[in-house]
Enzyme design. Structure first.
Site, PDB file in Angstrom:
ATOM      1  N   GLU A  53     -16.470   4.665 -11.162  1.00 44.23           N
ATOM      2  CA  GLU A  53     -16.518   6.019 -11.717  1.00 44.23           C
ATOM      3  C   GLU A  53     -17.922   6.554 -11.519  1.00 44.23           C
ATOM      4  O   GLU A  53     -18.899   5.834 -11.777  1.00 44.23           O
ATOM      5  CB  GLU A  53     -16.163   5.969 -13.204  1.00 44.23           C
ATOM      6  CG  GLU A  53     -16.379   7.238 -13.973  1.00 44.23           C
ATOM      7  CD  GLU A  53     -15.505   8.388 -13.500  1.00 44.23           C
ATOM      8  OE1 GLU A  53     -16.078   9.448 -13.147  1.00 44.23           O
ATOM      9  OE2 GLU A  53     -14.287   8.246 -13.473  1.00 44.23           O
TER      10      GLU A  53
ATOM     11  N   ASP B 197      -7.013   7.919  -8.878  1.00 50.18           N
ATOM     12  CA  ASP B 197      -6.750   9.224  -9.468  1.00 50.18           C
ATOM     13  C   ASP B 197      -7.573  10.203  -8.647  1.00 50.18           C
ATOM     14  O   ASP B 197      -8.769  10.384  -8.878  1.00 50.18           O
ATOM     15  CB  ASP B 197      -7.156   9.231 -10.932  1.00 50.18           C
ATOM     16  CG  ASP B 197      -6.642  10.450 -11.672  1.00 50.18           C
ATOM     17  OD1 ASP B 197      -6.120  11.383 -11.022  1.00 50.18           O
ATOM     18  OD2 ASP B 197      -6.762  10.472 -12.909  1.00 50.18           O
TER      19      ASP B 197
ATOM     20  N   CYS C 149      -3.381  15.391  -9.309  1.00 48.19           N
ATOM     21  CA  CYS C 149      -3.095  16.598 -10.075  1.00 48.19           C
ATOM     22  C   CYS C 149      -2.838  17.783  -9.143  1.00 48.19           C
ATOM     23  O   CYS C 149      -2.695  18.909  -9.589  1.00 48.19           O
ATOM     24  CB  CYS C 149      -4.227  16.906 -11.041  1.00 48.19           C
ATOM     25  SG  CYS C 149      -5.803  17.192 -10.243  1.00 48.19           S
TER      26      CYS C 149
END
Length: 135
Positions: free
Chosen positions: A16, A64, A87
């Site tokens: 991350e 993601d 998304c």
């Protein structure tokens, strides 16, 4: 996501770029006595390229993706399985076409309507690598 799957695998590497995200993940791992997770605060694309250059074998990648689609650096690792969360179904479709063209097979897609009455939707796609390798 890394902590959720930690009890089902031998080792998890969480990557991350957001410093607070890494700090929170480390705290949560300690609180939950999860010891098989390593966290790195860095750019995921750079991290994946470094692993690929070291010929590291990664069995499963859970990604993601950012709204603008994934970076081709992600594909350099050539994992056996990919769980691709997005998304933005439009950019995910382009990435999936690339992956299929390079030896992966889509095994399932699950849309999730996280915010009803809006245009926002997430999709989770499970892919496996065929016997061919990613080129």
């Amino acid at each position: 996501m890394s902590l959720i799957i930690a009890d089902q695998v031998k080792e998890v590497i969480g990557v991350e770029i957001n410093n607070d995200g890494v700090k929170d993940a480390v705290i949560n791992a300690k609180r939950n006595s999860i010891n098989n997770v390593r966290f790195h605060r860095t750019d995921v694309g750079k991290f994946m390229v470094e692993l690929a250059m070291k010929n590291e074998a990664i069995d499963i990648v859970i990604m993601d993706a950012p709204r603008v689609a994934s970076d081709e650096a992600f594909y350099k690792l050539n994992p056996k399985k990919i769980v691709y969360i997005s998304c933005n179904p439009e950019t995910q479709a382009g990435d999936l076409a690339f992956l299929v063209e390079h030896g992966y097979q889509v095994k399932g897609i699950q849309p999730v309507d996280m915010f009803p009455q809006t245009n926002y939707i997430k999709t989770g796609t499970r892919l496996t690598r065929n016997d061919t390798t990613l080129k």
